[in-house]
Design an enzyme around this catalytic site. Structure first.
Site, PDB file in Angstrom:
ATOM      1  N   GLU A 127       0.798  -1.244   0.000  1.00 53.20           N
ATOM      2  CA  GLU A 127       0.000   0.000   0.000  1.00 53.20           C
ATOM      3  C   GLU A 127       0.825   1.286   0.000  1.00 53.20           C
ATOM      4  O   GLU A 127       0.581   2.189   0.802  1.00 53.20           O
ATOM      5  CB  GLU A 127      -0.964  -0.006   1.202  1.00 53.20           C
ATOM      6  CG  GLU A 127      -1.914  -1.183   1.185  1.00 53.20           C
ATOM      7  CD  GLU A 127      -2.898  -1.186   2.352  1.00 53.20           C
ATOM      8  OE1 GLU A 127      -2.711  -0.413   3.304  1.00 53.20           O
ATOM      9  OE2 GLU A 127      -3.858  -1.970   2.298  1.00 53.20           O
ATOM     10  N   ASN A 169       2.143  -5.262  -3.107  1.00 48.18           N
ATOM     11  CA  ASN A 169       0.724  -5.543  -2.878  1.00 48.18           C
ATOM     12  C   ASN A 169      -0.029  -4.233  -2.624  1.00 48.18           C
ATOM     13  O   ASN A 169       0.455  -3.378  -1.881  1.00 48.18           O
ATOM     14  CB  ASN A 169       0.621  -6.454  -1.633  1.00 48.18           C
ATOM     15  CG  ASN A 169      -0.746  -7.070  -1.414  1.00 48.18           C
ATOM     16  OD1 ASN A 169      -1.281  -7.723  -2.314  1.00 48.18           O
ATOM     17  ND2 ASN A 169      -1.303  -6.890  -0.227  1.00 48.18           N
ATOM     18  N   HIS A 206     -10.350  -5.734  -2.691  1.00 49.87           N
ATOM     19  CA  HIS A 206     -11.432  -5.471  -1.737  1.00 49.87           C
ATOM     20  C   HIS A 206     -12.484  -4.658  -2.486  1.00 49.87           C
ATOM     21  O   HIS A 206     -12.444  -3.423  -2.496  1.00 49.87           O
ATOM     22  CB  HIS A 206     -10.911  -4.683  -0.536  1.00 49.87           C
ATOM     23  CG  HIS A 206      -9.938  -5.437   0.313  1.00 49.87           C
ATOM     24  ND1 HIS A 206     -10.297  -6.555   1.031  1.00 49.87           N
ATOM     25  CD2 HIS A 206      -8.615  -5.248   0.558  1.00 49.87           C
ATOM     26  CE1 HIS A 206      -9.243  -7.008   1.697  1.00 49.87           C
ATOM     27  NE2 HIS A 206      -8.206  -6.232   1.411  1.00 49.87           N
ATOM     28  N   GLU A 235      -6.418 -10.571  -1.497  1.00 43.94           N
ATOM     29  CA  GLU A 235      -7.274 -10.328  -0.320  1.00 43.94           C
ATOM     30  C   GLU A 235      -8.729 -10.185  -0.745  1.00 43.94           C
ATOM     31  O   GLU A 235      -9.460  -9.316  -0.246  1.00 43.94           O
ATOM     32  CB  GLU A 235      -6.815  -9.064   0.434  1.00 43.94           C
ATOM     33  CG  GLU A 235      -5.350  -9.097   0.832  1.00 43.94           C
ATOM     34  CD  GLU A 235      -4.882  -7.857   1.592  1.00 43.94           C
ATOM     35  OE1 GLU A 235      -5.738  -7.077   2.057  1.00 43.94           O
ATOM     36  OE2 GLU A 235      -3.664  -7.687   1.722  1.00 43.94           O
ATOM     37  N   ASP A 237     -12.445  -9.841  -1.324  1.00 43.49           N
ATOM     38  CA  ASP A 237     -13.781  -9.856  -0.730  1.00 43.49           C
ATOM     39  C   ASP A 237     -14.635  -8.868  -1.517  1.00 43.49           C
ATOM     40  O   ASP A 237     -14.121  -7.905  -2.086  1.00 43.49           O
ATOM     41  CB  ASP A 237     -13.797  -9.580   0.783  1.00 43.49           C
ATOM     42  CG  ASP A 237     -13.026  -8.352   1.226  1.00 43.49           C
ATOM     43  OD1 ASP A 237     -12.805  -7.435   0.413  1.00 43.49           O
ATOM     44  OD2 ASP A 237     -12.649  -8.297   2.413  1.00 43.49           O
TER      45      ASP A 237
HETATM   46  C1  XIL Z   1      -6.797  -6.082   7.961  1.00 47.39           C
HETATM   47  C2  XIL Z   1      -7.240  -7.227   8.849  1.00 47.39           C
HETATM   48  O1  XIL Z   1      -8.165  -8.015   8.141  1.00 47.39           O
HETATM   49  C3  XIL Z   1      -7.865  -6.693  10.122  1.00 47.39           C
HETATM   50  O2  XIL Z   1      -8.098  -7.749  11.032  1.00 47.39           O
HETATM   51  C4  XIL Z   1      -6.951  -5.656  10.766  1.00 47.39           C
HETATM   52  O3  XIL Z   1      -7.612  -5.071  11.856  1.00 47.39           O
HETATM   53  C5  XIL Z   1      -6.542  -4.589   9.787  1.00 47.39           C
HETATM   54  O4  XIL Z   1      -5.948  -5.192   8.653  1.00 47.39           O
HETATM   55  N1  XIL Z   1      -5.130  -4.448   3.440  1.00 47.39           N
HETATM   56  C6  XIL Z   1      -4.214  -5.350   3.917  1.00 47.39           C
HETATM   57  C7  XIL Z   1      -4.572  -6.243   5.058  1.00 47.39           C
HETATM   58  O5  XIL Z   1      -3.134  -5.505   3.340  1.00 47.39           O
HETATM   59  O6  XIL Z   1      -3.473  -6.522   5.877  1.00 47.39           O
HETATM   60  C8  XIL Z   1      -5.682  -5.649   5.871  1.00 47.39           C
HETATM   61  O7  XIL Z   1      -6.074  -6.602   6.862  1.00 47.39           O
HETATM   62  C9  XIL Z   1      -6.836  -5.232   4.998  1.00 47.39           C
HETATM   63  C10 XIL Z   1      -6.421  -4.197   4.007  1.00 47.39           C
END
Ligand code: XIL
Length: 299
Positions: A127, A169, A206, A235, A237
């Protein structure tokens, strides 16, 4: 095939999930996770605050709980994440300049040494770009150490564990038309041209009503792969868990030979960091949602 992992393996890919160490005592959770997935990412346990709570004092208790569960259940592991503006321990949040740069290098070396040869892919940097139309780097204490912090992180990581694939990432980089996507593309192209060691790009994916899935995601994956890096959906969702959208994302990965696999960010909706969006493949009671079937049929 009858599970996501086995279905993905038919094309040489994996289907993974994020695992939370605190849930490993929940047998409903572990039975789904062990059955369906063949790759694991620690949801929080390999992050900077968890693994180096005090400077130079590493703690892998929770990370190893996730790692050992994964290996004992026959899964590969994605490492997440070594250099990030978020979830830094307090001592790191207060650092700047060359002191912080050295701390970042020490952290990468410490964590990668512990898992040397054991992690298939590492999210080395997470990020680093700003949202919106600027295409700029995100302001952070790491960014303020100098624009070269990302390449220093990758060079450090390559030396620490030459067997791991090294990934950059990010989120909001799935839509090819977004400025953030183009900025990340220019960075990866530059790294490949200058020989900075980068092997893969992770697309967090996401998707929600503010940042929805766009069918040009496939163009994005293809364009990065054409630079000579692997790509992965890291990741996933989707707000509301539309079966059509889940199938489309799956098909986008399958359409790109360099797409290594898909990781969903949790098992059941109740395990999700965005549980109010009911974004995952399993209901709170562990039953398969329509999105599950859509993904399985697409694989
Ligand atoms: C999130 C987790 O799912 C949560 O449990 C935590 O509180 C915060 O982080 N991007 C990422 C992940 O790279 O590490 C994050 O995970 C979600 C967004």
């Amino acid at each position: 095939e009858t599970t996501l992992g086995a279905a993905a393996a038919q094309s040489g890919r994996y289907f993974g999930t994020a695992i939370a160490s605190g849930r490993l005592g929940d047998s409903a959770y572990t039975s789904i996770a062990s059955r369906e997935f063949n790759s694991v990412t620690a949801e929080n346990e390999m992050k900077i605050d968890a693994t180096e709570p005090q400077r130079g004092q590493f703690n892998f208790t929770a990370a190893d709980r996730v790692y050992n569960w994964a290996v004992q259940n026959g899964k590969q592991v994605r490492g997440h994440t070594l250099a990030w503006h978020s979830q830094q321990p307090g001592w790191m949040q207060g650092l700047s300049g060359s002191n912080l740069r050295q701390a970042m290098i020490g952290h990468i070396n410490g964590v990668m040494a512990h898992y040397k040869g054991k992690i298939r892919q590492w999210d080395v940097v997470n990020e680093a770009f700003e949202d919106g139309s600027s295409g700029a780097r995100r302001d952070s204490n790491l960014q303020r150490t100098g624009n070269d912090w990302i390449e220093v992180a990758f060079r450090t990581a390559r030396a620490a564990d030459p067997a791991a694939k090294l990934c950059y990432n990010d989120y909001n980089v799935e839509d090819w038309n977004w400025a953030k996507t183009q900025a990340m593309y220019r960075m990866v192209r530059d790294f490949k041209q200058r020989g900075v060691p980068i092997d893969c790009v992770g697309f967090q994916s996401h998707f929600n009503n503010g940042s929805p899935y766009n069918s040009n995601f496939r163009t994005t994956l293809q364009s990065f792969a054409a630079l000579g890096v692997d790509v992965a959906i890291t990741e996933l969702d989707i707000q509301g868990a539309s079966p059509t959208t889940y199938a489309a994302v799956t098909n986008d990965c399958l359409a790109v030979p360099r797409c290594l696999g898909i990781t969903v960010w949790g098992v059941r909706d109740s395990d999700s960091w965005r549980r109010e969006h009911t974004p995952l493949l399993f209901n709170d009671n562990g039953s398969k949602k329509p999105a599950y079937t859509a993904v399985l049929n697409a694989l």
